[in-house]
Design a protein around this motif. Structure first.
Motif, PDB file in Angstrom:
ATOM      1  N   LEU A   3      83.698  46.915 107.765  1.00 56.09           N
ATOM      2  CA  LEU A   3      83.600  46.170 106.516  1.00 56.09           C
ATOM      3  C   LEU A   3      84.569  46.791 105.526  1.00 56.09           C
ATOM      4  CD1 LEU A   3      79.717  45.940 106.155  1.00 56.09           C
ATOM      5  CD2 LEU A   3      81.249  44.240 107.138  1.00 56.09           C
ATOM      6  N   GLN A   4      85.427  45.973 104.946  1.00 55.86           N
ATOM      7  CA  GLN A   4      86.427  46.461 103.999  1.00 55.86           C
ATOM      8  C   GLN A   4      86.206  45.783 102.658  1.00 55.86           C
ATOM      9  OE1 GLN A   4      88.887  48.807 104.710  1.00 55.86           O
ATOM     10  NE2 GLN A   4      89.331  48.781 102.513  1.00 55.86           N
ATOM     11  N   ALA A   5      85.757  46.570 101.689  1.00 53.84           N
ATOM     12  CA  ALA A   5      85.509  46.041 100.346  1.00 53.84           C
ATOM     13  C   ALA A   5      86.704  46.301  99.448  1.00 53.84           C
ATOM     14  CB  ALA A   5      84.262  46.670  99.752  1.00 53.84           C
ATOM     15  N   SER A   6      86.941  45.377  98.536  1.00 54.85           N
ATOM     16  CA  SER A   6      88.039  45.523  97.585  1.00 54.85           C
ATOM     17  C   SER A   6      87.741  44.702  96.341  1.00 54.85           C
ATOM     18  CB  SER A   6      89.357  45.066  98.219  1.00 54.85           C
ATOM     19  OG  SER A   6      89.290  43.692  98.546  1.00 54.85           O
ATOM     20  N   GLY A   7      88.578  44.875  95.315  1.00 56.85           N
ATOM     21  CA  GLY A   7      88.466  44.062  94.117  1.00 56.85           C
ATOM     22  C   GLY A   7      87.932  44.785  92.900  1.00 56.85           C
ATOM     23  N   GLY A   8      87.513  46.022  93.061  1.00 60.32           N
ATOM     24  CA  GLY A   8      87.015  46.764  91.921  1.00 60.32           C
ATOM     25  C   GLY A   8      88.132  47.127  90.959  1.00 60.32           C
ATOM     26  N   GLY A   9      87.729  47.668  89.821  1.00 57.20           N
ATOM     27  CA  GLY A   9      88.718  48.071  88.837  1.00 57.20           C
ATOM     28  C   GLY A   9      88.074  48.366  87.501  1.00 57.20           C
ATOM     29  N   LEU A  10      88.922  48.519  86.500  1.00 60.44           N
ATOM     30  CA  LEU A  10      88.477  48.786  85.135  1.00 60.44           C
ATOM     31  C   LEU A  10      88.577  47.501  84.329  1.00 60.44           C
ATOM     32  CD1 LEU A  10      87.726  50.716  82.795  1.00 60.44           C
ATOM     33  CD2 LEU A  10      90.189  51.147  82.529  1.00 60.44           C
ATOM     34  N   VAL A  11      87.496  47.152  83.654  1.00 56.47           N
ATOM     35  CA  VAL A  11      87.469  45.915  82.879  1.00 56.47           C
ATOM     36  C   VAL A  11      86.657  46.156  81.616  1.00 56.47           C
ATOM     37  CG1 VAL A  11      85.430  45.027  84.084  1.00 56.47           C
ATOM     38  CG2 VAL A  11      87.044  43.424  83.037  1.00 56.47           C
ATOM     39  N   GLN A  12      86.999  45.433  80.574  1.00 50.34           N
ATOM     40  CA  GLN A  12      86.227  45.543  79.339  1.00 50.34           C
ATOM     41  C   GLN A  12      84.936  44.745  79.439  1.00 50.34           C
ATOM     42  OE1 GLN A  12      88.914  44.303  76.173  1.00 50.34           O
ATOM     43  NE2 GLN A  12      89.393  46.453  75.718  1.00 50.34           N
ATOM     44  N   ALA A  13      83.967  45.134  78.665  1.00 47.72           N
ATOM     45  CA  ALA A  13      82.714  44.395  78.616  1.00 47.72           C
ATOM     46  C   ALA A  13      82.997  42.935  78.293  1.00 47.72           C
ATOM     47  CB  ALA A  13      81.785  45.000  77.582  1.00 47.72           C
ATOM     48  N   GLY A  14      82.305  42.055  79.008  1.00 46.73           N
ATOM     49  CA  GLY A  14      82.518  40.629  78.848  1.00 46.73           C
ATOM     50  C   GLY A  14      83.518  40.055  79.822  1.00 46.73           C
ATOM     51  N   GLY A  15      84.219  40.912  80.501  1.00 47.54           N
ATOM     52  CA  GLY A  15      85.224  40.469  81.453  1.00 47.54           C
ATOM     53  C   GLY A  15      84.634  40.117  82.804  1.00 47.54           C
ATOM     54  N   SER A  16      85.537  39.814  83.738  1.00 46.75           N
ATOM     55  CA  SER A  16      85.132  39.371  85.076  1.00 46.75           C
ATOM     56  C   SER A  16      85.911  40.111  86.148  1.00 46.75           C
ATOM     57  CB  SER A  16      85.389  37.869  85.247  1.00 46.75           C
ATOM     58  OG  SER A  16      84.641  37.107  84.327  1.00 46.75           O
ATOM     59  N   LEU A  17      85.288  40.232  87.292  1.00 47.79           N
ATOM     60  CA  LEU A  17      85.934  40.749  88.500  1.00 47.79           C
ATOM     61  C   LEU A  17      85.373  39.977  89.685  1.00 47.79           C
ATOM     62  CD1 LEU A  17      85.798  44.647  88.071  1.00 47.79           C
ATOM     63  CD2 LEU A  17      87.868  43.240  88.078  1.00 47.79           C
ATOM     64  N   ARG A  18      86.177  39.898  90.733  1.00 41.36           N
ATOM     65  CA  ARG A  18      85.678  39.335  91.981  1.00 41.36           C
ATOM     66  C   ARG A  18      85.879  40.348  93.093  1.00 41.36           C
ATOM     67  NH1 ARG A  18      87.240  34.029  95.634  1.00 41.36           N
ATOM     68  NH2 ARG A  18      89.066  35.296  96.129  1.00 41.36           N
ATOM     69  N   LEU A  19      84.791  40.738  93.708  1.00 40.95           N
ATOM     70  CA  LEU A  19      84.835  41.658  94.831  1.00 40.95           C
ATOM     71  C   LEU A  19      84.901  40.869  96.134  1.00 40.95           C
ATOM     72  CD1 LEU A  19      82.082  44.228  93.772  1.00 40.95           C
ATOM     73  CD2 LEU A  19      84.490  44.110  93.082  1.00 40.95           C
TER      74      LEU A  19
END
Length: 114
Positions: A3-19
């Motif tokens: 299993l290979q996870a990706s998509g994390g990072g640094l984001v400001q509150a209220g923002g979005s990410l997709r893992l």
């Protein structure tokens, strides 16, 4: 099974990410699949998951903000995270249960700044 996870990072509150979590060696369609997270100093907790079939479950803390989905052709599971909060910070792990065997991805780190 990998299993290979990706998509994390640094984001400001209220923002979005997709893992994303790409699996090799298994078929997503037939198995229990979940996202967990672990914040510093805390135990690993369930964030969202598919039970057998297409039923989804979410932790109360992420309901209405996070959406789990999957692409069975690409053998990939996703976690769309919107309206992120600092308390969402942690390492996110994908997990698959195949019969009685558990498999974990390596984790992807999410940091939400206030």
């Amino acid at each position: 099974v990998q299993l290979q996870a990706s998509g994390g990072g640094l984001v400001q509150a209220g923002g979005s990410l997709r893992l994303s979590c790409v699996a090799s060696g298994i078929s997503f369609r037939l198995n229990v699949m979940r996202w967990y997270r672990q914040a510093p100093g805390n135990q690993r907790e369930l964030v969202a998951g598919f039970t057998h079939g297409d039923r989804t479950d979410y932790a109360d803390s992420v309901k209405g903000r996070f959406t789990i989905s999957r692409d069975n052709v690409r053998n990939t599971m996703y976690l769309q995270m919107n309206s992120l909060k600092p308390e969402d910070t942690g390492v996110y792990f994908c997990y698959v249960l195949v019969s009685v065997h558990e498999f974990w991805g390596q984790g992807t780190e999410v940091t939400v700044s206030s």
